[in-house]
Structures are given as structure tokens and as C-alpha cells.
Design a protein around this motif. Sequence first.
Motif, mmCIF file in Angstrom:
data_model
loop_
_atom_site.group_PDB
_atom_site.id
_atom_site.type_symbol
_atom_site.label_atom_id
_atom_site.label_comp_id
_atom_site.label_asym_id
_atom_site.label_seq_id
_atom_site.Cartn_x
_atom_site.Cartn_y
_atom_site.Cartn_z
ATOM 1 N N ILE A 135 -2.885 -6.313 9.754
ATOM 2 C CA ILE A 135 -2.579 -6.261 8.693
ATOM 3 C C ILE A 135 -1.860 -4.994 7.965
ATOM 4 C CG2 ILE A 135 -4.502 -5.566 6.004
ATOM 5 C CD1 ILE A 135 -6.272 -6.793 8.380
ATOM 6 N N CYS A 151 -9.940 0.598 0.775
ATOM 7 C CA CYS A 151 -8.094 0.954 0.406
ATOM 8 C C CYS A 151 -7.922 1.496 -1.126
ATOM 9 C CB CYS A 151 -7.346 -0.777 1.049
ATOM 10 S SG CYS A 151 -5.679 -0.452 1.001
ATOM 11 N N THR A 166 -6.041 -7.748 14.639
ATOM 12 C CA THR A 166 -6.070 -7.767 13.395
ATOM 13 C C THR A 166 -5.652 -6.495 12.492
ATOM 14 O OG1 THR A 166 -7.526 -9.665 13.801
ATOM 15 C CG2 THR A 166 -7.480 -9.312 11.082
ATOM 16 N N ALA A 167 -6.578 -5.468 12.221
ATOM 17 C CA ALA A 167 -6.357 -4.605 11.739
ATOM 18 C C ALA A 167 -4.618 -3.492 11.738
ATOM 19 C CB ALA A 167 -7.345 -3.063 12.225
ATOM 20 N N GLY A 208 1.677 -5.924 8.531
ATOM 21 C CA GLY A 208 1.761 -6.345 6.924
ATOM 22 C C GLY A 208 1.979 -5.747 5.449
ATOM 23 N N GLY A 209 0.673 -4.948 5.475
ATOM 24 C CA GLY A 209 0.865 -4.350 3.810
ATOM 25 C C GLY A 209 1.875 -2.952 3.899
#
Length: 292
Positions: free
Chosen positions: A143, A64, A139-140, A146-147
Motif C-alpha cells: 500500500i 492517513c 500488505t502495508a 502504491g500510495g
Amino acid sequence: MHALILGIGFGIVTAAVLAISTVALSLQFSVTNFPNFSHGEFMTIGAYSSYSAYQATHSAIVACVVAMAVGAILGVGVNMLLLAPFGRKNTASLTLFVVTIGLSLILQNAVLWRYGGSSLRLQIEPGLPHHILGFELTTAQLIIIGGAVLSMAGVHVLLKYTVFGRAQRAVAESPMLAEASGIKSGRVINLTWLLTGALTGLAGFVLALTTGSLTPVMGFSFLLVVFASAILGGIGHPYGSMAGAVAVGLAMEVSATYIPSDYKTVVAFVILIAVLLVRPQGLVPSKRLAAA
């Protein structure tokens, strides 16, 4: 009903990816007054950079960060070496737009030369599914959402409460008045390209994480949806772009529960055409665009 809820869940994920990319495009447009047609290739290069970094380190965090760093360097480099020299000659915005189309083809073929035309897989495990408020998200995907929220909050704080943010808004409103006020517009534009390049690299990484596969045309294919979101929200206005991304992302994925998923991109263009007919300035028009 279950299919509709799943569609909304997928729509939120798509909206998160779209928001990061669309805000970057709008910020760049706000200070240059022309859209960067190579924006999709910036995403592609960010995605492939993250792929190379993950192959070397097996760390999603490193992948990332590398995608964002490469995007930032590419953004500043393109502006300083290619676009700024044209701007100093007072080149028309349409000409600069055509220049970015040529740059798009160059970058696309550079990726094709370096990685080949075969689809590559970013082998980052999506994680276990989680049931939250009726949505089933990995989960990804959590994320990614959230990101995107953190990125949008960061952009808001940067634009609203920092010296750079005030200077960026001044240049976006009127570069000539900003210069007369002592603001170095060239420096502000470079920093904006740095920021938007980093965001675009991040968007490329999360797009690759969402789709799981990479191709040299992945960014170009996604670019038209990004433009639809930007125009819907009001291109050049970052907050409108966030709203446009949410609307287009949800519309695409929810429609896929009722029509074949291959046609969901068409929904984005139907929205785009409708907006251009009814409210061409978008939901939240920028002052420069409205004046134009």
C-alpha cells in the motif's frame, strides 16, 4: 542472493517513503529558494496526528487523511504567519533558513510536551506477506508503494496539465516575471505550501507505518536522508527528487545486507558527499539553482 533480493524489496519501500517527502521538499524549495529545515518536524507532526486519529477511530484511512490535513494546515499556517512576512521584507534566504531551524526546535519541543519522550507504537497491522517477483512484501508495504506511485503521478498531472501547475512552474522559474505576467505569486506559494504540507504529512504517516514506532525526533533523523535524496536528484526539481529517492533508498537498504544496518544511513551521506564533489547541481538541476 536471497538477502540481496530482500534488501532490494526493503529499498523500494524506503524509496517510496523518501520520494513523497523529498518531492515535497523540492516543490517548496522551487518557489521559495530556501530549504525548510523544519520539514522533518512537519513529518513528525503528521505521524503523531495519524497516531491520535487512529487511537480515536481505529481507521488507517482516517489516520492517513488526518495526517495530510494537519500537514497542509501547518504548511499554509507557517508560510502565512511566519515566512511570508519575512519574505515581504526581502529577507535573505539564509536568514529564512535559520528561521526554519528555530521553528524546527519549537515544533520538536511542542511534540515532546504534548506526547512525552517515550516511544509510541502505531498499532496498524502490516498484513500478510506477499511474494511478488521474488520480493516478500507485506500488505502495508504494498500500500505504501502504491500510495507513493499514485502521489507522484498526481504531482506530475498537477504540475503538467493544470493552471496551478503552469503558474507554479512560472513562479519557480522567476517570481518577478510571473508577477509581470499577471500571476499572483503569493497565492501560488500558499497553494504550494498547502500541497507540500499534505505530502509531508502523508510521508510522516507512512514513515510511522514503516517503522511502527514514533518519537519526537523521528522526522529530524529522517530529514538528513531526505536532503541527501533531494540534493542527489537536484533540489528544486521534483522529477530529479524522485530519482534521487529511489537511488538513496535502494543504496541504503541493499548496503544493509552487507554491513550492520545501524550504518546504512552513512551510505546516504557518502552518496551525498560524492555528488557534491562530482556534480553539485545534482542529477537534474533546477534552472534557478544552476543560475545561483
